[in-house]
Design a protein around this motif. Structure first.
Motif, PDB file in Angstrom:
ATOM      1  N   UNK A 143      39.116  53.462  35.953  1.00 48.19           N
ATOM      2  CA  UNK A 143      38.021  52.487  35.977  1.00 48.19           C
ATOM      3  C   UNK A 143      36.636  53.128  35.919  1.00 48.19           C
ATOM      4  N   UNK A 144      36.538  54.387  36.273  1.00 47.27           N
ATOM      5  CA  UNK A 144      35.245  55.043  36.315  1.00 47.27           C
ATOM      6  C   UNK A 144      34.625  54.972  37.696  1.00 47.27           C
ATOM      7  N   UNK A 145      33.647  55.828  37.941  1.00 42.55           N
ATOM      8  CA  UNK A 145      33.025  55.955  39.246  1.00 42.55           C
ATOM      9  C   UNK A 145      32.294  54.686  39.673  1.00 42.55           C
ATOM     10  N   UNK A 146      31.456  54.143  38.815  1.00 40.89           N
ATOM     11  CA  UNK A 146      30.611  53.002  39.195  1.00 40.89           C
ATOM     12  C   UNK A 146      31.419  51.771  39.582  1.00 40.89           C
ATOM     13  N   UNK A 147      32.317  51.351  38.734  1.00 39.53           N
ATOM     14  CA  UNK A 147      33.087  50.137  38.994  1.00 39.53           C
ATOM     15  C   UNK A 147      33.999  50.320  40.200  1.00 39.53           C
ATOM     16  N   UNK A 148      34.677  51.463  40.279  1.00 36.20           N
ATOM     17  CA  UNK A 148      35.577  51.717  41.400  1.00 36.20           C
ATOM     18  C   UNK A 148      34.829  51.698  42.723  1.00 36.20           C
ATOM     19  N   UNK A 149      33.714  52.426  42.785  1.00 32.90           N
ATOM     20  CA  UNK A 149      32.959  52.479  44.036  1.00 32.90           C
ATOM     21  C   UNK A 149      32.387  51.117  44.399  1.00 32.90           C
ATOM     22  N   UNK A 150      31.893  50.374  43.429  1.00 32.09           N
ATOM     23  CA  UNK A 150      31.319  49.058  43.714  1.00 32.09           C
ATOM     24  C   UNK A 150      32.375  48.109  44.286  1.00 32.09           C
ATOM     25  N   UNK A 151      33.526  48.042  43.643  1.00 37.34           N
ATOM     26  CA  UNK A 151      34.585  47.139  44.107  1.00 37.34           C
ATOM     27  C   UNK A 151      35.106  47.534  45.481  1.00 37.34           C
ATOM     28  N   UNK A 152      35.394  48.821  45.652  1.00 38.54           N
ATOM     29  CA  UNK A 152      35.977  49.265  46.912  1.00 38.54           C
ATOM     30  C   UNK A 152      34.967  49.233  48.061  1.00 38.54           C
ATOM     31  N   UNK A 153      33.712  49.500  47.759  1.00 32.46           N
ATOM     32  CA  UNK A 153      32.699  49.435  48.798  1.00 32.46           C
ATOM     33  C   UNK A 153      32.520  47.989  49.279  1.00 32.46           C
ATOM     34  N   UNK A 154      32.503  47.058  48.348  1.00 34.28           N
ATOM     35  CA  UNK A 154      32.405  45.646  48.731  1.00 34.28           C
ATOM     36  C   UNK A 154      33.608  45.244  49.575  1.00 34.28           C
ATOM     37  N   UNK A 155      34.801  45.614  49.141  1.00 26.90           N
ATOM     38  CA  UNK A 155      36.029  45.316  49.889  1.00 26.90           C
ATOM     39  C   UNK A 155      35.962  45.898  51.301  1.00 26.90           C
ATOM     40  N   UNK A 156      35.587  47.160  51.416  1.00 30.44           N
ATOM     41  CA  UNK A 156      35.568  47.818  52.722  1.00 30.44           C
ATOM     42  C   UNK A 156      34.514  47.218  53.648  1.00 30.44           C
ATOM     43  N   UNK A 157      33.343  46.950  53.115  1.00 24.15           N
ATOM     44  CA  UNK A 157      32.298  46.362  53.946  1.00 24.15           C
ATOM     45  C   UNK A 157      32.695  44.983  54.457  1.00 24.15           C
TER      46      UNK A 157
END
Length: 160
Positions: free
Chosen positions: A103-117
């Protein structure tokens, strides 16, 4: 779960030793006083030093008669929400490792960060703001300032 200072110190020391040994195997850079091994050796030595401090503190407490359990379970972890939150952190780390290349760095981090928060009970607004802003800030820091290549996904291909 809480680790006492003795096992935590041993883990930190062993990890630091592993980092130092691995860094010493890095190839040398010609014409430079220090190479790619310099910073990892400093970090590994810091872990070793922290491990020694933890072990010494634990041994000092044991000699004075104040014993601490090597491993204990916090009462709050026996509640369902705390266990789910701890599991969410573990799932997020594993998912990041598995998804960052496709997925790439940006999309992966955005999705997972939202999920975790959201799992950690952050509000919708702060979760959305951090999930949209932080990946771009980190991407800029790593790629532009530090010159570290990050996995590119379809979002990065469209943007950069």
């Amino acid at each position: 779960m809480k680790l006492g200072d003795l096992p935590l110190g041993l883990l930190a020391g062993l990890f630091g030793l592993a980092v130092v040994l691995e860094a010493m195997s890095f190839p040398e850079m010609g014409g430079m006083a220090y190479g790619p091994e310099f910073f990892p050796i400093i970090v590994g030595a810091g872990f070793c030093l922290c491990g020694l401090v933890l072990i010494a503190g634990d041994l000092r407490r044991r000699l004075t008669g104040k014993r601490e359990a090597l491993v204990s379970v916090e009462p709050s972890l026996k509640q369902g929400k705390a266990l789910l939150r701890a599991a969410a952190v573990l799932v997020t780390v594993i998912a990041f490792v598995l998804l960052v290349k496709p997925l790439g760095f940006l999309l992966t981090l955005a999705l997972l960060l939202f999920f975790l928060l959201r799992c950690l009970a952050a509000g919708w607004g702060i979760s959305l703001a951090l999930a949209l802003g932080l990946p771009f800030a980190l991407h800029f820091c790593f790629t532009s300032l530090l010159r570290v290549p990050l996995p590119r996904g379809f979002v990065e291909t469209l943007l950069f």
